[in-house]
Design an enzyme around this catalytic site. Structure first.
Site, PDB file in Angstrom:
ATOM      1  N   SER A 118      46.748  48.598  43.424  1.00 21.87           N
ATOM      2  CA  SER A 118      46.114  48.102  42.467  1.00 21.87           C
ATOM      3  C   SER A 118      46.314  47.522  41.318  1.00 21.87           C
ATOM      4  O   SER A 118      45.157  47.281  40.624  1.00 21.87           O
ATOM      5  CB  SER A 118      44.650  48.757  43.511  1.00 21.87           C
ATOM      6  OG  SER A 118      44.560  49.813  43.589  1.00 21.87           O
ATOM      7  N   HIS A 139      49.415  43.005  46.170  1.00 22.43           N
ATOM      8  CA  HIS A 139      48.864  43.279  46.482  1.00 22.43           C
ATOM      9  C   HIS A 139      47.907  42.519  47.214  1.00 22.43           C
ATOM     10  O   HIS A 139      47.035  42.124  46.898  1.00 22.43           O
ATOM     11  CB  HIS A 139      47.571  43.331  45.132  1.00 22.43           C
ATOM     12  CG  HIS A 139      46.670  44.367  45.148  1.00 22.43           C
ATOM     13  ND1 HIS A 139      45.978  43.825  43.927  1.00 22.43           N
ATOM     14  CD2 HIS A 139      45.678  45.395  45.919  1.00 22.43           C
ATOM     15  CE1 HIS A 139      44.924  44.939  44.518  1.00 22.43           C
ATOM     16  NE2 HIS A 139      44.242  45.240  45.181  1.00 22.43           N
ATOM     17  N   GLU A 151      48.053  39.338  46.029  1.00 21.31           N
ATOM     18  CA  GLU A 151      48.467  39.348  44.027  1.00 21.31           C
ATOM     19  C   GLU A 151      49.770  40.096  44.210  1.00 21.31           C
ATOM     20  O   GLU A 151      50.434  41.201  44.576  1.00 21.31           O
ATOM     21  CB  GLU A 151      47.605  40.139  43.397  1.00 21.31           C
ATOM     22  CG  GLU A 151      47.436  40.214  41.997  1.00 21.31           C
ATOM     23  CD  GLU A 151      46.209  41.098  41.045  1.00 21.31           C
ATOM     24  OE1 GLU A 151      45.874  40.177  40.322  1.00 21.31           O
ATOM     25  OE2 GLU A 151      46.039  42.118  41.668  1.00 21.31           O
ATOM     26  N   ASN A 189      42.150  44.198  38.730  1.00 21.40           N
ATOM     27  CA  ASN A 189      41.417  45.550  38.534  1.00 21.40           C
ATOM     28  C   ASN A 189      41.395  44.884  36.827  1.00 21.40           C
ATOM     29  O   ASN A 189      40.594  46.074  36.594  1.00 21.40           O
ATOM     30  CB  ASN A 189      41.852  45.880  39.181  1.00 21.40           C
ATOM     31  CG  ASN A 189      41.586  46.611  40.380  1.00 21.40           C
ATOM     32  OD1 ASN A 189      40.684  46.296  40.981  1.00 21.40           O
ATOM     33  ND2 ASN A 189      42.672  46.678  41.693  1.00 21.40           N
TER      34      ASN A 189
END
Length: 297
Positions: A118, A139, A151, A189
């Site tokens: 992540s 991800h 992702e 993130n």
């Protein structure tokens, strides 16, 4: 691609295995602990049954998916026929580098090596292999069988061919792939973790309580759950790890983890997985109330 290997049978690993098996792929789920694999299979079966109850899949699809999953504790044996490997181990750079070094030695030359990290640099992970053009980030979001986003992160050397293959594969899982480049935290993130960190800081500084902060973000910003509850769901240790990657990668103090988060993780309060975080989690109970530390007198 027909044969998929998944490294790690925790929450993300078993969810990724579930998603691939449900959509017709043969999956080898690999973990060093046989007991963890047994638990993962039970979780997958339970989640598939829940999908049947909700009418999302048929009973035949559930039964077929389960027959497509094989478990192994030997990584080299598990990846020898893989077209794609998805690593979903603990978010630890040294561990991931070791895994990818071993994968590179054991997997066929054509195999794409993906990581579900992540936040950790895809380029750095790829540096542990002799095939950086075939290393990519994939991800998934938690819970994997439900969440639509993948992702897809290109490392510095990731090829167009590898990227195209993973984008297409994600679509076949009925996911929406979004291509991003390899910078700390990627997109998800880099945006999410500072928000969670700011929510924790607001609690730390006494601006408002746990429920009040989460209520403002749920009702005012239309978030499905508040940032403190989401942090518990992700795992406070995972949040801390990602914030440290952001802080190290950008060198900007705005990414420095709130001291409250650091203390909670050091005390073993990691959220849902430990039973204590910003809220208390009791098995079998759906009641959500702040942990004793954060309850008003």
């Amino acid at each position: 691609m027909k044969n998929i290997a998944v490294i790690g049978s925790g929450t993300m690993g078993n969810g990724i295995a579930h998603a691939f098996a449900q959509h017709g792929y043969h999956v080898t789920l690999i973990d060093i602990a046989a007991e963890a694999l047994k638990k993962a299979l039970a979780t997958i079966e339970k989640n598939l049954s829940r999908q049947v109850e909700k009418g999302a899949i048929t009973e035949a699809t559930r039964a077929e998916a389960l027959t497509r999953i094989t478990t192994l504790t030997d990584m080299a044996a598990g990846v020898k026929n893989a077209d794609l490997v998805v690593e979903a181990a603990t978010e630890n750079i040294e561990l991931k580098l070791k895994i990818f070094q071993n994968l590179d030695a054991a997997a066929p030359a054509h195999t794409i090596l993906a990581t579900n990290t992540s936040s950790i640099s895809i380029t750095r992970i790829a540096s542990a292999t002799q095939r950086p053009e075939k290393v990519i980030g994939m991800h998934f979001m938690n819970p994997v069988p439900v969440m639509k986003l993948v992702e897809v992160i290109r490392g510095y050397s990731t090829s167009d061919e590898t990227t195209r293959a993973v984008m297409e594969l994600s679509g076949k899982l009925e996911k929406t792939p979004v291509e991003v480049n390899d910078y700390p935290g990627f997109v998800a993130n880099r945006i999410l973790m500072p928000m969670i960190n700011e929510a924790i800081a607001s609690l730390y500084e006494g601006v408002a309580g746990v429920e009040e902060i989460d209520t403002v973000m749920r009702l005012g910003m239309a978030h499905p759950m508040g940032p403190l509850q989401l942090a518990d769901f992700i795992g406070l240790d995972v949040c801390l790890s990602i914030l440290r990657v952001l802080h190290d990668g950008f060198g900007n103090p705005r990414y420095a983890p709130c001291p409250l988060l650091v203390n909670m993780v050091q005390a073993g309060h990691k959220g849902v997985k430990s039973g204590q975080g910003f809220y208390t989690y009791t098995p079998g109970s759906k009641e959500l109330k702040p942990s004793a530390r954060f309850q008003k007198a």
